[in-house]
Design an enzyme around this catalytic site. Structure first.
Site, PDB file in Angstrom:
ATOM      1  N   LYS A  84       0.862  -1.192   0.000  1.00  0.00           N
ATOM      2  CA  LYS A  84       0.000   0.000   0.000  1.00  0.00           C
ATOM      3  C   LYS A  84       0.890   1.231   0.000  1.00  0.00           C
ATOM      4  O   LYS A  84       1.825   1.341   0.803  1.00  0.00           O
ATOM      5  CB  LYS A  84      -0.868  -0.031   1.252  1.00  0.00           C
ATOM      6  CG  LYS A  84      -1.611   1.256   1.535  1.00  0.00           C
ATOM      7  CD  LYS A  84      -2.505   1.054   2.732  1.00  0.00           C
ATOM      8  CE  LYS A  84      -3.059   2.357   3.228  1.00  0.00           C
ATOM      9  NZ  LYS A  84      -4.063   2.185   4.267  1.00  0.00           N
TER      10      LYS A  84
HETATM   11  C1  R5P Z   1      -2.042   4.803   7.966  1.00  0.00           C
HETATM   12  O1  R5P Z   1      -0.969   4.289   8.146  1.00  0.00           O
HETATM   13  C2  R5P Z   1      -3.223   4.014   8.023  1.00  0.00           C
HETATM   14  O2  R5P Z   1      -2.814   2.706   7.774  1.00  0.00           O
HETATM   15  C3  R5P Z   1      -4.384   4.320   7.087  1.00  0.00           C
HETATM   16  O3  R5P Z   1      -5.097   3.157   6.946  1.00  0.00           O
HETATM   17  C4  R5P Z   1      -3.991   4.796   5.729  1.00  0.00           C
HETATM   18  O4  R5P Z   1      -3.365   6.026   5.822  1.00  0.00           O
HETATM   19  C5  R5P Z   1      -5.171   4.832   4.734  1.00  0.00           C
HETATM   20  O5  R5P Z   1      -6.115   5.683   5.111  1.00  0.00           O
HETATM   21  P1  R5P Z   1      -6.386   7.061   4.356  1.00  0.00           P
HETATM   22  O6  R5P Z   1      -7.080   6.705   3.073  1.00  0.00           O
HETATM   23  O7  R5P Z   1      -7.253   7.800   5.307  1.00  0.00           O
HETATM   24  O8  R5P Z   1      -5.065   7.711   4.094  1.00  0.00           O
END
Ligand code: R5P
Length: 260
Positions: A170
């Site tokens: 990710k």
């Molecule tokens: C951050 O490390 C978290 O894992 C969140 O899940 C990630 O940032 C994704 O969330 P967002 O779409 O709010 O950035």
């Protein structure tokens, strides 16, 4: 790679595409806006998510055990927004992930940050442990304040995560994103980042998928929307049905109740 590990990845990556709902933010930032009451936020969204990314605390307290949804269990943490974020440890064991029937575990790596080595070791250790039980690991490329979110940096971080054995990576969308995906031999999903206007969030999802992402692992742009169910449906339209951002936004706007 064991059949079990492949099967778990397939459960998350429906036909190679996925809309993961990230609601793990509280593990370092407490009661994030929109997630003050996780059960209330999550319950209406679960039917539209391909998986939930969350900690065991929120899983146990806020998701009913009869829900048939793959769980991507956040297993790194031990820090808060008040301290150095890269100083993470593994907080939840693979055995606990198995007991919770997780489909994958998620760990952050902070390439270039103070605790780069420890976070990469966390990833490697989880991959080693995960292999024993057929549990895939999703690596989150966390970006320290001092790092540029460009293709060079994100490409480096994603490739290192894949080399250490992550099954899914990710990261963040950036200019020349195709270069990031091309350099990463496992599926890449993007985080949404800070809340954007809905049309922009849909464009972000569209552009990422058009440039090779397998989908999104999106949080704030869904649960901080004025209409979370309509926006997650619209994101599904982009990721799973190939809709343009305009088409998806029209569906989002059309499905909202008229303003009073
Ligand atoms: C951050 O490390 C978290 O894992 C969140 O899940 C990630 O940032 C994704 O969330 P967002 O779409 O709010 O950035």
């Amino acid at each position: 790679m064991s059949w079990g590990l492949k099967n778990r990845v397939e459960r998350i990556m429906k036909g190679g595409r996925t809309v993961m709902l990230a609601v793990d933010h509280g593990y370092f930032q407490g009661p994030t806006t929109g997630l003050e009451n996780p059960r209330k936020t999550l319950t209406p969204l679960i039917p539209y998510a391909d998986s939930l990314m969350l900690t065991r605390g929120v899983l146990r307290t806020s998701v009913d055990a009869n829900q048939d949804i793959p769980i991507v269990l956040r297993v790194s943490g031990g820090t808060s927004i008040l301290k150095e974020l890269s100083d993470e440890v593994v907080t939840t064991s693979i055995e606990e992930a198995v007991r919770l029937n997780a489909s994958a575990v998620a760990v952050s790596v902070f390439v270039g940050s103070e605790h780069e080595k420890e976070t990469l070791a966390n990833l490697a250790e989880l991959v080693n442990e995960g292999e024993r039980y057929g549990i895939p690991v999703l690596a989150v490329t966390a970006v320290g304040r001092e790092m540029a979110r460009d293709a060079r940096y994100l490409g480096l971080a994603c490739r290192i995560a894949a080399e250490l054995g992550a099954s899914i990576v990710k990261t963040y969308y950036c200019a020349d994103f195709r270069r990031v995906v091309d350099g990463c031999p496992v599926p890449v999903v993007i985080a949404g980042g800070k809340k954007l206007p809905e049309r922009d969030a849909l464009q972000l999802a569209h552009d990422a998928v058009a440039e090779g992402a397998s989908g999104v692992d999106m949080g704030r742009n869904i649960f901080q929307s004025a209409d979370p169910v309509s926006i997650i449906k619209a994101v599904r339209g982009v990721v799973h049905e190939g809709k343009s951002a305009d088409e998806a936004y029209a569906a989002f706007s059309g499905s909202r109740p008229p303003a009073q």
